[in-house]
Scaffold this motif. Structure first.
Motif, PDB file in Angstrom:
ATOM      1  N   SER A 413       0.833  -1.200   0.000  1.00 27.92           N
ATOM      2  CA  SER A 413       0.000   0.000   0.000  1.00 27.92           C
ATOM      3  C   SER A 413       0.871   1.255   0.000  1.00 27.92           C
ATOM      4  CB  SER A 413      -0.911  -0.020   1.226  1.00 27.92           C
ATOM      5  OG  SER A 413      -1.672   1.156   1.298  1.00 27.92           O
ATOM      6  N   SER A 414       1.927   1.252   0.830  1.00 24.63           N
ATOM      7  CA  SER A 414       2.831   2.418   0.872  1.00 24.63           C
ATOM      8  C   SER A 414       3.532   2.606  -0.474  1.00 24.63           C
ATOM      9  CB  SER A 414       3.864   2.263   1.993  1.00 24.63           C
ATOM     10  OG  SER A 414       4.791   1.244   1.699  1.00 24.63           O
ATOM     11  N   ALA A 415       3.917   1.474  -1.092  1.00 22.06           N
ATOM     12  CA  ALA A 415       4.570   1.548  -2.406  1.00 22.06           C
ATOM     13  C   ALA A 415       3.608   2.098  -3.456  1.00 22.06           C
ATOM     14  CB  ALA A 415       5.068   0.165  -2.818  1.00 22.06           C
ATOM     15  N   SER A 416       2.347   1.664  -3.388  1.00 22.06           N
ATOM     16  CA  SER A 416       1.364   2.130  -4.368  1.00 22.06           C
ATOM     17  C   SER A 416       1.048   3.605  -4.179  1.00 22.06           C
ATOM     18  CB  SER A 416       0.079   1.314  -4.244  1.00 22.06           C
ATOM     19  OG  SER A 416       0.342  -0.031  -4.535  1.00 22.06           O
ATOM     20  N   ASN A 417       0.971   4.044  -2.919  1.00 22.84           N
ATOM     21  CA  ASN A 417       0.770   5.474  -2.666  1.00 22.84           C
ATOM     22  C   ASN A 417       1.937   6.279  -3.218  1.00 22.84           C
ATOM     23  OD1 ASN A 417      -1.765   6.007  -1.281  1.00 22.84           O
ATOM     24  ND2 ASN A 417      -0.995   4.674   0.319  1.00 22.84           N
ATOM     25  N   LEU A 420       1.563   6.241  -7.052  1.00 24.52           N
ATOM     26  CA  LEU A 420       0.483   7.138  -7.482  1.00 24.52           C
ATOM     27  C   LEU A 420       0.895   8.594  -7.312  1.00 24.52           C
ATOM     28  CD1 LEU A 420      -2.552   5.141  -6.125  1.00 24.52           C
ATOM     29  CD2 LEU A 420      -2.276   5.892  -8.494  1.00 24.52           C
ATOM     30  N   GLY A 421       1.701   8.861  -6.282  1.00 29.04           N
ATOM     31  CA  GLY A 421       2.245  10.210  -6.122  1.00 29.04           C
ATOM     32  C   GLY A 421       3.081  10.606  -7.328  1.00 29.04           C
ATOM     33  N   LEU A 422       3.912   9.662  -7.798  1.00 35.94           N
ATOM     34  CA  LEU A 422       4.715   9.920  -9.002  1.00 35.94           C
ATOM     35  C   LEU A 422       3.813  10.169 -10.205  1.00 35.94           C
ATOM     36  CD1 LEU A 422       7.692   7.403  -8.892  1.00 35.94           C
ATOM     37  CD2 LEU A 422       7.828   9.877  -8.958  1.00 35.94           C
ATOM     38  N   MET A 423       2.734   9.387 -10.286  1.00 36.86           N
ATOM     39  CA  MET A 423       1.792   9.550 -11.397  1.00 36.86           C
ATOM     40  C   MET A 423       1.230  10.968 -11.401  1.00 36.86           C
ATOM     41  SD  MET A 423       0.656   7.574 -13.725  1.00 36.86           S
ATOM     42  CE  MET A 423       1.216   6.106 -12.888  1.00 36.86           C
ATOM     43  N   LYS A 424       0.767  11.412 -10.213  1.00 36.64           N
ATOM     44  CA  LYS A 424       0.193  12.758 -10.114  1.00 36.64           C
ATOM     45  C   LYS A 424       1.260  13.825 -10.373  1.00 36.64           C
ATOM     46  CE  LYS A 424      -3.916  11.369  -9.144  1.00 36.64           C
ATOM     47  NZ  LYS A 424      -4.978  11.499 -10.178  1.00 36.64           N
ATOM     48  N   LEU A 425       2.475  13.569  -9.939  1.00 35.14           N
ATOM     49  CA  LEU A 425       3.573  14.498 -10.185  1.00 35.14           C
ATOM     50  C   LEU A 425       3.762  14.708 -11.681  1.00 35.14           C
ATOM     51  CD1 LEU A 425       6.197  16.084  -9.523  1.00 35.14           C
ATOM     52  CD2 LEU A 425       7.355  13.889  -9.296  1.00 35.14           C
ATOM     53  N   HIS A 426       3.785  13.618 -12.438  1.00 35.62           N
ATOM     54  CA  HIS A 426       4.037  13.728 -13.878  1.00 35.62           C
ATOM     55  C   HIS A 426       2.810  14.204 -14.647  1.00 35.62           C
ATOM     56  CE1 HIS A 426       8.136  12.383 -13.817  1.00 35.62           C
ATOM     57  NE2 HIS A 426       7.789  11.425 -12.985  1.00 35.62           N
ATOM     58  N   PHE A 436      -0.238  11.782  -1.637  1.00 34.90           N
ATOM     59  CA  PHE A 436       0.156  10.376  -1.794  1.00 34.90           C
ATOM     60  C   PHE A 436       1.522  10.109  -1.152  1.00 34.90           C
ATOM     61  CE2 PHE A 436      -2.992  10.159  -5.366  1.00 34.90           C
ATOM     62  CZ  PHE A 436      -3.716   9.079  -4.872  1.00 34.90           C
ATOM     63  N   PHE A 437       2.484  11.021  -1.341  1.00 38.53           N
ATOM     64  CA  PHE A 437       3.809  10.813  -0.761  1.00 38.53           C
ATOM     65  C   PHE A 437       3.763  10.855   0.766  1.00 38.53           C
ATOM     66  CE2 PHE A 437       5.569  12.617  -4.948  1.00 38.53           C
ATOM     67  CZ  PHE A 437       5.735  11.345  -5.475  1.00 38.53           C
ATOM     68  N   GLY A 452      11.653   2.406   1.649  1.00 33.18           N
ATOM     69  CA  GLY A 452      10.442   2.987   1.062  1.00 33.18           C
ATOM     70  C   GLY A 452      10.239   4.425   1.506  1.00 33.18           C
ATOM     71  N   LYS A 453      10.564   4.697   2.772  1.00 27.71           N
ATOM     72  CA  LYS A 453      10.434   6.056   3.298  1.00 27.71           C
ATOM     73  C   LYS A 453      11.364   7.010   2.556  1.00 27.71           C
ATOM     74  CE  LYS A 453      10.949   8.677   7.612  1.00 27.71           C
ATOM     75  NZ  LYS A 453      11.262   8.584   9.060  1.00 27.71           N
ATOM     76  N   ALA A 454      12.602   6.579   2.329  1.00 23.45           N
ATOM     77  CA  ALA A 454      13.568   7.434   1.631  1.00 23.45           C
ATOM     78  C   ALA A 454      13.090   7.757   0.216  1.00 23.45           C
ATOM     79  CB  ALA A 454      14.932   6.748   1.585  1.00 23.45           C
ATOM     80  N   ILE A 455      12.539   6.756  -0.478  1.00 26.41           N
ATOM     81  CA  ILE A 455      12.040   6.971  -1.835  1.00 26.41           C
ATOM     82  C   ILE A 455      10.923   8.016  -1.828  1.00 26.41           C
ATOM     83  CG2 ILE A 455      10.752   5.898  -3.731  1.00 26.41           C
ATOM     84  CD1 ILE A 455      12.277   3.299  -3.105  1.00 26.41           C
ATOM     85  N   ALA A 456       9.983   7.877  -0.875  1.00 21.53           N
ATOM     86  CA  ALA A 456       8.848   8.812  -0.810  1.00 21.53           C
ATOM     87  C   ALA A 456       9.303  10.221  -0.439  1.00 21.53           C
ATOM     88  CB  ALA A 456       7.813   8.297   0.188  1.00 21.53           C
ATOM     89  N   ILE A 457      10.274  10.326   0.493  1.00 25.13           N
ATOM     90  CA  ILE A 457      10.799  11.652   0.879  1.00 25.13           C
ATOM     91  C   ILE A 457      11.492  12.306  -0.316  1.00 25.13           C
ATOM     92  CG2 ILE A 457      12.554  12.822   2.280  1.00 25.13           C
ATOM     93  CD1 ILE A 457      11.923  10.815   4.516  1.00 25.13           C
ATOM     94  N   ASP A 458      12.277  11.513  -1.047  1.00 29.35           N
ATOM     95  CA  ASP A 458      12.977  12.029  -2.225  1.00 29.35           C
ATOM     96  C   ASP A 458      11.978  12.543  -3.257  1.00 29.35           C
ATOM     97  OD1 ASP A 458      15.497  12.587  -3.155  1.00 29.35           O
ATOM     98  OD2 ASP A 458      15.870  10.608  -3.988  1.00 29.35           O
TER      99      ASP A 458
END
Length: 847
Positions: A413-417, A420-426, A436-437, A452-458
């Motif tokens: 779920s965290s990975a999908s959020n 999806l954050g990346l999707m909305k970003l682009h 989402f992030f 996973g946290k580091a990826i989302a923060i980045d």
């Protein structure tokens, strides 16, 4: 102790005894083929023991008819293993491995039909069901349902007014069958006779290492035994434990809710009991081919797949792909992961579509959906990617899945959020992306998933970049980099370095930008990561572009394009083309730039890459602006304005800014004023906006006092911007304010852009020649002007008329040359027009 399965009906007890007697002839007296898995009477008796333990806390859970049907099915559910003909295989002395596998795969369906056929006068065998024919259909159905059939599709029935809960009975039999998975279930001597593929061996060797599975007051506890050699290398212990637990969880997931709704309560967590390391020779060690399979498919592939997910800051790998019981699912998922790891997204997409009908279990489907989301994102098919990612979130809300796989479901779920954050970003939906992030970060904190946290923060930092919150963005990227460094994640470190470089680039700190971009580039190259290399080549190319080193920039963009094209990364290809079009614009190759931009626009619209669409439309406006086709440029900027919600910080500012300038140029003063005020409201601390507004106030409204205020604010905000000093001095001098001279004299041009320095020096020399001393002008300024003009420098489109008029009014000694000189410097006339003036000839002589 109460006998859970005590049945008072003598007819039903007699029938059970009859079934047992008849089965002896099938399992003991005439085994039709030797199989390496126990499906016989001992297996059935163990299932009864397991059912007794499952129900001991719930003695009244079943009525008498249900108990009889369940026990009958426990005895008969595997009878299909002894009838090859029901799997369309003829009776013979020896069967191939493929034939045995077909019998095993279809045996539940065969059991169903055999039970029903057993009372037919046309058959020559009996299963002992003649005295209880009224129960045959129910026993056949529950036997069939011990595997393969979706339990939630099974309906209730009744016999003689007594309720028969087929779904509950099927769930109990299925779970009990799975819980009989210790070493007694597999005959290793027979198993070793067959040349099984390693994937099948993995399943049966896992049984061999289970000492027992206990059910204690609702707790399921698994006890393991391993070769003593495993004691020195605990990874093998972990791998076989995970394989067994995953297999149990998978069945538990199918049955848990059904048992729970019928008030048969079990604990969700499957525990691992004591692990025993055996004496040498007590258990088999794994064969070499299985050891190699596990090394390649689990130990080595997990790191590869994890790195593949990190490459684009999207996650798709979950622990456990190789632990699934579904061979087809494993084979598809591994092939897809391999294609994604090689960045072959087109091939991965083909496999994803083929596998959708082959992968049924919720756990395996989660993995597939993650892979699909990542794959289609990289192919630029954002809507399709979003559908798959949202399906993950929907699936992860199901209580039975979350109850059994809480840790894994939270991770997916965290990975999908995050994805999806990346999707909305682009897509340019920045507020949604942040939501989402933030959700992803929150879920990662819950399960302590630092990677996973580091990826989302980045990724959050990238959104903050787009919103212009550059200091906050920089903090996010450095925070992510710290986590990557602690966890020794080279790829993550490279990605965060690249993001840091982008922030410095936006701050026009080109030295820091290229330093961090090169750091990122080195790590990506070491990792053999093509997409990372391509992105850093983009950044380095942009830096060279800003330094007006177009040749080097084009070289970097060409290399980047080649890499993006090789991996089929559509979005990267479009960004590269856009950057190349920008260089062509700077070089004055307007038609070539337009041709590329129009193609990019069509491709971006097709894949609904909205932030790219608005950025390209703005760039087309830039081309027409440079061509001095003001009206067309304004049309494109206003089209961009309609899509402003999809634009990033830089593009948004540029749209408002250019529209302000164009309205001013068209003398539509009220509109220009309106947009300048919007700009100042949105970006009050932007030095460029302040200085341009000052110019507007001066040139269009003749508002000298307010123009002074905004020039001074711009200089305070950005004291190193010598152009603002020059423009401020120019305005002051044009209205007869001599303090402009001291500003000019103290201004030196030290920009890293040498070409820009020359242009500013040309203008400065003109202003000093015009105003420093009208009675006795310093001819050295004219010498400097002459030198720069002959080298080809001109200030294209600049209007010097107000300064020239002021110099003439003040009695400039060489007033006859000034008008022509202004038009030559602004590019309106050729330098030859100055040859007729005596002072110009003297300057030439002096040179």
């Amino acid at each position: 102790m109460v006998d859970i399965f005590q049945i008072m009906n003598s007819r039903l007890n007699t029938c059970l005894l009859s079934i047992e007697e008849n089965l002896k002839s099938f399992w003991n007296d005439r085994v039709l083929h030797q199989h390496y898995t126990d499906h016989g009477m001992n297996h059935s008796f163990r299932i009864k023991q397991i059912l007794t333990k499952l129900l001991e806390e719930f003695p009244d859970a079943l009525n008498e008819y249900e108990k009889f049907i369940l026990l009958g099915a426990a005895l008969l559910h595997d009878i299909g293993m002894q009838f090859p003909s029901y799997s369309k295989i003829e009776l013979k002395a020896q069967y191939s491995l493929e034939e045995l596998e077909r019998i095993r795969k279809n045996h539940h369906l065969a059991s169903f039909q055999i039970i029903k056929d057993s009372i037919s006068p046309k058959t020559n065998f009996s299963l002992g069901l003649e005295t209880c024919k009224d129960f045959i259909n129910e026993i056949a159905i529950v036997s069939r349902n011990h595997r393969g059939i979706k339990l939630n599709t099974i309906s209730k029935s009744s016999i003689a007014g007594m309720l028969i809960r087929r779904r509950l009975l099927s769930a109990l039999l299925r779970l009990a069958d799975e819980l009989d998975s210790d070493f007694r279930r597999v005959n290793m001597d027979v198993l070793n006779m067959y040349n099984l593929p390693p994937l099948s061996k993995f399943h049966w060797w896992s049984h061999h290492y289970v000492e027992s599975i206990m059910i204690d007051k609702g707790h399921i506890i698994v006890y393991f035994r391993f070769p003593v050699s495993f004691k020195q290398d605990q990874k093998w212990v972990s791998i076989f434990q995970q394989k067994t637990i995953e297999s149990l969880r998978s069945t538990f997931l199918e049955t848990y809710d059904i048992l729970d709704e019928n008030k048969i309560r079990l604990y969700r967590e499957i525990k691992i009991g004591n692990t025993r390391f055996t004496s040498e020779g007590e258990v088999f060690d794994i064969p070499n081919d299985l050891r190699q399979f596990i090394t390649e498919k689990i130990i080595n592939s997990q790191e590869k797949i994890e790195n593949a997910s990190n490459r684009i800051s999207m996650e798709f790998y979950l622990d456990g792909i190789p632990y699934s019981n579904e061979i087809n699912a494993i084979q598809f998922l591994e092939k897809i992961a391999e294609k994604l790891d090689g960045e072959d997204y087109e091939s991965a997409a083909v496999l994803i579509e083929k596998s959708k009908t082959e992968i049924h279990s919720a756990k395996d489907r989660l993995v597939l959906l993650q892979m699909a989301g990542v794959c289609y994102f990289n192919l630029g098919k954002y809507d399709l990617s979003e559908i798959y990612l949202k399906e993950i979130l929907e699936l992860s809300t199901k209580s039975n899945l979350r109850n059994i796989y809480n840790q894994i479901v939270t991770r997916v779920s965290s990975a999908s959020n995050n994805n999806l954050g990346l999707m909305k970003l682009h897509k340019g939906e920045f507020t949604k992306a942040l939501e989402f992030f933030e959700k992803s970060i929150e879920e990662c904190n819950t399960i302590k998933n630092l990677d996973g946290k580091a990826i989302a923060i980045d990724n959050k930092g990238v959104v903050l970049q787009r919103l212009g919150l550059l200091d906050d963005a920089l903090k996010c990227h450095f925070d992510a980099n710290k986590i990557y460094k602690i966890n020794k994640r080279k790829f993550g470190g490279a990605k965060s370095f690249g993001n840091i470089a982008n922030v410095y680039l936006m701050q026009n700190n080109l030295d820091e930008a290229i330093k961090y971009s090169r750091k990122a580039m080195k790590l990506f190259t070491d990792l053999g990561n093509k997409s990372g290399e391509a992105e850093e080549l983009q950044t380095i190319g942009i830096i060279h572009n800003q330094k007006r080193n177009f040749k080097e920039a084009l070289k970097n963009f060409a290399q980047s394009y080649k890499l993006f094209n090789a991996i089929g990364f559509k979005r990267g290809i479009l960004v590269t083309k856009h950057n190349i079009a920008g260089i062509l614009l700077e070089e004055g190759r307007y038609e070539s730039s337009l041709r590329i931009l129009n193609k990019i626009l069509l491709e971006s619209q097709k894949i609904e890459n909205m932030d790219q669409v608005v950025s390209v439309i703005t760039s087309i406006g830039d081309v027409y602006y440079r061509k001095r086709n003001i009206r067309t440029a304004l049309d494109y900027y206003e089209r961009s304005l309609e899509m402003i919600n999809y634009a990033n910080y830089n593009v948004t500012k540029k749209i408002y800014f250019n529209i302000s300038l164009l309205y001013a140029e068209l003398n539509i003063i009220e509109k220009a004023q309106e947009f300048f005020e919007l700009l100042l409201e949105k970006y009050p601390e932007d030095a460029d906006i302040c200085s341009n507004y000052a110019l507007f106030l001066f040139s269009k409204l003749n508002n000298i006092s307010d123009a002074e205020i905004y020039f001074e604010k711009a200089i305070k905000l950005d004291p190193k911007n010598q152009n603002n000093h020059l423009n401020y001095a120019s305005m002051l001098l044009s209205v007869g304010k001599s303090e402009g001279i001291s500003i000019l004299q103290s201004t030196t041009f030290t920009s890293k852009d040498a070409e820009l320095n020359k242009l500013l020096e040309l203008e400065k020399s003109l202003y000093l020649f015009l105003h420093e001393s009208q009675e006795d002008p310093n001819v050295d300024y004219l010498v400097n002007i002459k030198t720069l003009l002959e080298k080809g420098y001109i200030s294209q489109g600049m209007d010097f008329s107000r300064n020239i008029e002021q110099a003439i009014r003040s009695g400039h000694k060489y007033k006859e040359i000034l008008d022509i000189l202004g038009e030559v410097i602004s590019g309106e006339m050729s330098i030859d027009a100055l040859e007729t003036f005596e002072i110009w000839q003297k300057v030439e002589t002096k040179i």
